[in-house]
Design a protein around this motif. Structure first.
Motif, PDB file in Angstrom:
ATOM      1  N   THR A 112     103.277  50.237  42.022  1.00  0.00           N
ATOM      2  CA  THR A 112     104.426  49.325  42.114  1.00  0.00           C
ATOM      3  C   THR A 112     104.611  48.845  43.545  1.00  0.00           C
ATOM      4  O   THR A 112     104.814  47.652  43.794  1.00  0.00           O
ATOM      5  N   ALA A 113     104.508  49.805  44.487  1.00  0.00           N
ATOM      6  CA  ALA A 113     104.735  49.444  45.892  1.00  0.00           C
ATOM      7  C   ALA A 113     103.680  48.464  46.377  1.00  0.00           C
ATOM      8  O   ALA A 113     103.980  47.546  47.139  1.00  0.00           O
ATOM      9  N   LEU A 123     104.055  54.994  41.415  1.00  0.00           N
ATOM     10  CA  LEU A 123     104.915  54.436  42.467  1.00  0.00           C
ATOM     11  C   LEU A 123     104.104  53.598  43.443  1.00  0.00           C
ATOM     12  O   LEU A 123     104.511  52.508  43.835  1.00  0.00           O
ATOM     13  N   PRO A 155     103.540  59.665  41.599  1.00  0.00           N
ATOM     14  CA  PRO A 155     103.309  58.953  42.860  1.00  0.00           C
ATOM     15  C   PRO A 155     102.285  57.840  42.718  1.00  0.00           C
ATOM     16  O   PRO A 155     102.394  56.813  43.367  1.00  0.00           O
TER      17      PRO A 155
END
Lengths: 116, 502
Positions: free
Chosen positions: A74-75, A71, A68
């Motif tokens: 990246t987000a 993630l 996470p």
């Protein structure tokens, strides 16, 4: 901690949605930013909340899920680029259209009867 | 050879970067040639991969040799490679078309097309659902910039709507990914397909929420009612060559629904089987109806074609939601046909509107189209195809769709909606065509400037139109191919094996 965390995410989403529904470009940009903050927090929580857990194996007895965090990273990057684009687009729309109403020439608040 | 699977993604990235560098960056002529060449090479790569997969079966490629489910994998099966070939062919045609001058109306047209191609190919190939999100964003940011290409005021508002709705869509996509990851614990689609069957208790409900959210996002991209409202405006205000290129973008959403439906919500995948199937089915039927009314109500040709895109999206999603290989095979054939023909129509109408002066593409009586014969013939073929009249590919697709829905016993509602819609489309498109091409009045201004359509514009338009007769001439091999692709999509066991024997 979970309760506080989820309330934070919820409030951010609520603010974001409210601002997006204002139908004026700058509140919308702010709303989208808030929404992306909420999303980042939410993604982070999908690996479960934990304290004092390292995200690397072997450094600590207990470890946190590293995925996470990747993630979220990246987000954040993508969200940042998209926000930058929407800011530029809003400025261009303000210049081209002469106002910042997203849907029509008419002022949104005049249509739905909200006080100034 | 195994590394070739990554090339449909890597090569457009490389070509986009090369197009920004000196020899191509300054000189327009070199840039155009290089851009067309690169698009052709991308197409060739996809075709080579496709023949390879036809012979040896589907391939997976672990990026950086990090094995699934921990690393990101690219999976190349017949469907995804068909779509990458389609995307690169379409971008080749659009690049050729724009080389007649449209690319000079704004900055960086050619690099952006290649970035778009990279995003689209990546979305088709990836086997990781978060990676799918990343490629969605790549193609979206390229499409935002392309949408603003040579834009005016009308364009800005449509772009604003498009950008905002897609940013909200991205946020929902991320929330759904977080929800799914939270309960399933994996992002590799094959791995998820296995783990989803092992869910129990409250986790099932949470996974259902995540799955529904992800379907909403894909429905938004695919322009399914009631999330289709962005499409007609966006497509009709974008430059026609870009609208033609965007014809592949709704297909990304449809492909994602296909993929997700057969991996995560497959009929045998336990608690989440056929999630939201009824909703998709009725929403798709409503999309066909609303799209048809949109076509009937359109005041100009571009809006009319944009609404035709909505109708084709509705048809495709209806077929996909049946979750049967027979229907999916028809959907794949129809998908190829509708992408090409909608793109061709956008290009033809651009050529026509260039020759009608101020009237542009409005459906009213006006001065005659100068090259009425050449353009009229192109429009005639494309219009027949899109309505589904024999003997062109639309007819084959239509018969196949009707047959597959009949065999699956879902015809009571689908047939009336689809057939009445076809009839209304026939009326609307022939009416529009006959007004534009035949109802003319000579005016004073008529003798003024006449520029015949550029040869590269005509060539690229006819390349797209020619696909329709070809799809009929090679109907038998194409049919077998589509069936094979559909079987591969539905039979997911090779994928789960490829994901490391999970």
């Amino acid at each position: 901690m979970e309760l506080l965390y989820s309330i934070c995410v919820g409030v951010l989403v609520a603010c974001g949605v409210f601002l997006i529904l204002r139908a004026r470009s700058f509140p919308i940009v702010l709303g989208l930013t808030m929404l992306s903050y909420a999303v980042n927090l939410f993604l982070f929580a999908s690996g479960r909340l934990s304290i004092n857990h390292a995200a690397i194996l072997g450094t600590n007895e207990q470890y946190a899920d590293p995925l996470p965090q990747a993630l979220v990273l990246t987000a954040i990057v993508i969200g940042f680029a998209m926000t930058a684009f929407s800011v530029i687009l809003s400025i261009r729309a303000r210049a081209d259209l002469g106002n910042d109403y997203v849907n029509s020439e008419q002022k949104p608040s005049a249509r739905i009867g909200v006080k100034k | 050879m195994q590394h070739l699977v990554a090339f449909p993604v890597l090569f457009p990235l490389l070509s986009a970067l090369l197009l920004l560098l000196p020899p191509c960056g300054k000189n327009m002529k070199i840039r155009r040639w290089a851009s067309s060449l690169f698009a052709l090479i991308s197409f060739a790569i996809s075709i080579v991969l496709l023949t390879n997969v036809l012979e040896n079966g589907p391939a997976t490629y672990a990026i950086g040799n990090w094995q699934a489910p921990f690393g990101i994998v690219l999976t190349a099966d017949l469907l995804s490679l068909t779509l990458t070939s389609l995307a690169s062919f379409l971008s080749f045609c659009c690049i050729l078309y724009s080389s007649a001058g449209d690319d000079e109306k704004g900055n960086f047209f050619h690099p952006l097309v290649h970035f778009l191609l990279m995003g689209v190919s990546g979305a088709f190939l990836t086997g990781d659902i978060f990676n799918l999100f990343v490629f969605f964003e790549v193609l979206l940011i390229a499409s935002y910039s392309l949408l603003m290409h040579a834009g005016d005021k009308r364009n800005t508002r449509a772009a604003l709507h498009y950008v905002i709705i897609n940013l909200v869509g991205s946020a929902i996509f991320l929330i759904s990914l977080g929800t799914l990851y939270g309960v399933i614990g994996s992002l590799n689609m094959q791995d998820m397909a296995v783990r989803i069957t092992q869910l129990s208790g409250d986790d099932i409900q949470i996974a259902k929420i995540g799955g529904s959210l992800i379907l909403i996002v894909f429905a938004l991209k695919a322009a399914l009612l009631p999330l289709h409202l962005w499409l007609p405006n966006t497509y009709s205000t974008a430059m026609p060559v870009i609208a033609a290129l965007f014809a592949i973008m709704t297909k990304v959403g449809i492909y994602s629904i296909m993929r997700v439906y057969n991996l995560l919500f497959a009929a045998d995948s336990g608690p989440l089987a056929a999630l939201g199937q009824d909703w998709l089915w009725y929403a798709a039927l409503a999309t066909i109806a609303v799209g048809t009314f949109g076509v009937l109500a359109s005041q100009n040709m571009r809006k009319l074609i944009a609404n035709l895109v909505v109708v084709s999206a509705g048809t495709l999603i209806a077929l996909v939601s049946l979750q049967q290989a027979a229907a999916t095979a028809a959907a794949i054939y129809y998908l190829i046909h509708s992408t090409l023909v909608c793109a061709a129509l956008f290009l033809v109408i651009d050529l026509v509107s260039n020759q009608r002066g101020k009237l542009a593409d409005r459906i009213t009586t006006g001065r005659p189209v100068k090259q009425g014969l050449v353009l009229g013939f192109g429009f005639f073929i494309a219009a027949l195809t899109v309505i589904g009249m024999p003997p062109l590919s639309g007819f084959v697709g239509k018969i196949w769709i009707l047959k597959s829905t009949y065999e699956l016993g879902e015809y009571q509602l689908f047939w009336p909606v689809y057939l009445v819609s076809s009839l209304l489309l026939l009326v609307a498109v022939t009416r529009a065509g006959s007004i534009v091409f035949w109802q003319n009045k000579q005016t004073e201004a008529d003798k003024s400037e006449f520029k015949p359509a550029h040869i590269s514009k005509l060539v690229s338009t006819y390349l797209l139109i020619a696909a329709s007769p070809l799809l009929v001439i090679f109907a038998k091999p194409m049919t077998e191919f589509c069936q094979q692709a559909a079987m591969q999509l539905h039979n997911v066991s090779w994928m789960t094996q490829a994901a490391g024997g999970l």
